[in-house]
Design an enzyme around this catalytic site. Structure first.
Site, short mmCIF file in Angstrom:
data_model
loop_
_atom_site.label_atom_id
_atom_site.label_comp_id
_atom_site.label_asym_id
_atom_site.label_seq_id
_atom_site.Cartn_x
_atom_site.Cartn_y
_atom_site.Cartn_z
N LYS A 226 0.87 -1.18 0.00
CA LYS A 226 0.00 0.00 0.00
C LYS A 226 0.90 1.22 0.00
CE LYS A 226 -4.10 1.71 2.40
NZ LYS A 226 -5.15 1.29 3.36
N GLU B 152 -11.74 -10.52 -3.64
CA GLU B 152 -12.77 -10.13 -2.67
C GLU B 152 -13.86 -11.19 -2.56
OE1 GLU B 152 -12.69 -5.47 -4.21
OE2 GLU B 152 -14.51 -6.68 -4.33
N ASP C 251 -16.34 -0.49 8.91
CA ASP C 251 -16.71 -0.50 7.49
C ASP C 251 -16.65 -1.93 6.93
OD1 ASP C 251 -15.63 1.19 4.40
OD2 ASP C 251 -17.61 0.50 5.11
N GLU D 126 -16.67 -6.37 0.19
CA GLU D 126 -15.50 -5.87 -0.56
C GLU D 126 -14.25 -5.88 0.31
OE1 GLU D 126 -18.47 -4.61 -0.38
OE2 GLU D 126 -18.90 -3.15 -1.97
N ASP E 252 -8.51 -3.20 5.18
CA ASP E 252 -8.92 -1.80 5.10
C ASP E 252 -9.35 -1.25 6.46
OD1 ASP E 252 -10.62 0.19 2.57
OD2 ASP E 252 -9.28 0.67 4.24
N1 LIG Z 1 -7.13 -0.66 1.59
C1 LIG Z 1 -6.28 -1.64 1.78
O1 LIG Z 1 -5.56 -1.70 2.78
C2 LIG Z 1 -6.25 -2.71 0.76
N2 LIG Z 1 -6.94 -2.60 -0.38
N3 LIG Z 1 -6.73 -3.72 -1.09
C3 LIG Z 1 -7.38 -3.90 -2.39
C4 LIG Z 1 -8.86 -3.52 -2.25
C5 LIG Z 1 -9.64 -3.71 -3.53
C6 LIG Z 1 -11.09 -3.30 -3.29
N4 LIG Z 1 -11.69 -4.03 -2.21
C7 LIG Z 1 -10.93 -3.94 -0.96
C8 LIG Z 1 -9.50 -4.35 -1.15
C9 LIG Z 1 -5.90 -4.55 -0.42
C10 LIG Z 1 -5.58 -3.93 0.77
C11 LIG Z 1 -4.77 -4.59 1.84
C12 LIG Z 1 -3.86 -5.64 1.27
C13 LIG Z 1 -4.44 -6.42 0.12
C14 LIG Z 1 -4.00 -7.71 -0.15
N5 LIG Z 1 -4.46 -8.38 -1.23
C15 LIG Z 1 -5.39 -7.79 -2.02
N6 LIG Z 1 -5.79 -8.52 -3.07
C16 LIG Z 1 -6.68 -8.32 -4.03
C17 LIG Z 1 -6.70 -9.24 -5.12
C18 LIG Z 1 -7.60 -9.10 -6.16
C19 LIG Z 1 -8.57 -8.02 -6.19
C20 LIG Z 1 -8.53 -7.10 -5.03
C21 LIG Z 1 -7.63 -7.24 -4.00
N7 LIG Z 1 -5.85 -6.54 -1.81
C22 LIG Z 1 -5.40 -5.85 -0.74
#
Ligand SMILES: NC(=O)c1nn(CC2CCNCC2)c2c1CCc1cnc(N=C3C=CCC=C3)nc1-2
Length: 325
Positions: A61, A117, A156, A160, A174
């Site tokens: 991130k 998700e 939240d 998703e 998240d």
């Molecule tokens: N906001 C975050 O910390 C975060 N956001 N994402 C992707 C978002 C996509 C929309 N829905 C919520 C998650 C992540 C993380 C943590 C760390 C994290 C680890 N793996 C994934 N993997 C994904 C694989 C395919 C599609 C979306 C996410 N995504 C994340």
């Protein structure tokens, strides 16, 4: 911004005489090969990334410092990092391995959830049958129980934000809008109020409202969040897994909010009775009258469902849609 975790890489260099020297340096951007974007927030982007040395894949991130300051999001960034630092030992929570920064950005190195998700999986099957709903409901509940035991309210929760790892097990993510209660493990912390919060605090609570379809009535009506708010969202998720849609959905956010505060929802024909009873006891307007986590775990819908370690050792069930009798 205090960095966390000591991830180092060994770099081979040569000294003035041409002799190889090995230096340990803190990992940084150059130690990773960045791939596709997994998601974007208002002040962050999440990338698939591979550690060039170990070839292990992560989600990284990236938060742009200039944007965080301009959008006055410093509090959110610190709350998210402090939250992730508290939630370090549960298989159902996305883990923060370490952080680093450069001049422009902050970087969180997190678990990669290659299964995507829960919402995406649900859209593909339409609905989940009782076995799948029980398994995923139990993993989400187990993760909520751990979060709450560490004084963290997610605020939240929604399909998703429920991600799946390579074994199709749950990883909740998240925490940028989480609310931190005094850490129960931290003796020095002031004795915090039980599970409920006033809307004072750091000024974030008064403004924050979750995602329309899953937000609790108390968050809409008096801006107060409590552990029970996460259990309202849990009830909405259980309903959605079996029905294929959330219980409260209006033509606009305002109409959705109206349905929530008036408890205006119906069960589709053939909705399983035990699940219906569970949902009805979670979707209660008065937070104090909602089922607690312990009550939910003992509810007949989860009869025979292990929680704790056994739950996370269980193979994920094959995904099947619910077929009403
Ligand atoms: N906001 C975050 O910390 C975060 N956001 N994402 C992707 C978002 C996509 C929309 N829905 C919520 C998650 C992540 C993380 C943590 C760390 C994290 C680890 N793996 C994934 N993997 C994904 C694989 C395919 C599609 C979306 C996410 N995504 C994340």
């Amino acid at each position: 911004w205090k960095e966390r975790g000591a991830a180092v890489s060994v770099r081979k260099e040569v000294d003035a005489s041409g002799k190889p020297v090995y230096r340990t340096v803190k990992k940084g951007v150059q130690d990773f090969s960045f791939g596709r974007i997994l998601g974007e927030g208002s002040y962050s982007s999440v990338y698939l990334a591979t550690d060039r040395q170990s070839l292990k894949e992560y989600a990284i991130k990236v938060l742009e410092k200039k944007h965080i300051i301009k959008e006055k999001k410093v509090k959110y960034v610190n709350i998210e990092k402090n939250t992730l630092n508290r939630l370090t030992e549960h298989p159902g929570i996305v883990r923060l391995y370490y952080t680093f920064q450069d001049e422009q950005s902050l970087y969180y190195v997190l678990d990669l959830c290659s299964g995507g998700e829960l919402l995406g999986i649900l859209k593909r099957t339409g609905t989940f049958d009782i076995e799948c709903t029980r398994f995923y409901g139990a993993q989400i509940l187990d993760a909520i129980r751990y979060m709450h035991s560490r004084g963290v309210i997610h605020r939240d929760l929604k399909p998703e934000n429920v991600l799946l790892d390579e074994n199709m097990h749950v990883k909740i993510t998240d925490f940028g809008t989480a609310k931190l209660l005094p850490d129960p493990r931290d003796q020095s912390a002031e004795g915090g109020v039980g599970g409920s919060l006033s809307s004072q605090g750091d000024g974030r609570s008064a403004s924050f409202v979750g995602t329309a379809e899953y937000v609790s009535p108390e968050l809409l009506m008096d801006k107060s969040a409590s552990k029970a708010s996460d259990l309202w969202a849990f009830g909405c998720i259980i309903y959605q897994l079996l029905a294929g849609r959330p219980p409260f959905k209006g033509g606009s956010e305002y109409l959705t909010f109206q349905k929530i505060v008036n408890l205006e929802y119906e069960f589709p024909p053939g909705f399983p009775p035990a699940a219906r009873d569970l949902v009805e006891r979670c979707l209660v307007l008065e937070p104090a009258r909602r089922l607690t986590i312990e009550h939910i775990m003992n509810h007949e819908f989860f009869d025979g469902q292990p929680f704790g370690r056994d739950l996370w050792r269980t193979k994920a069930p094959r995904l099947r849609p619910y077929v009403p009798p």
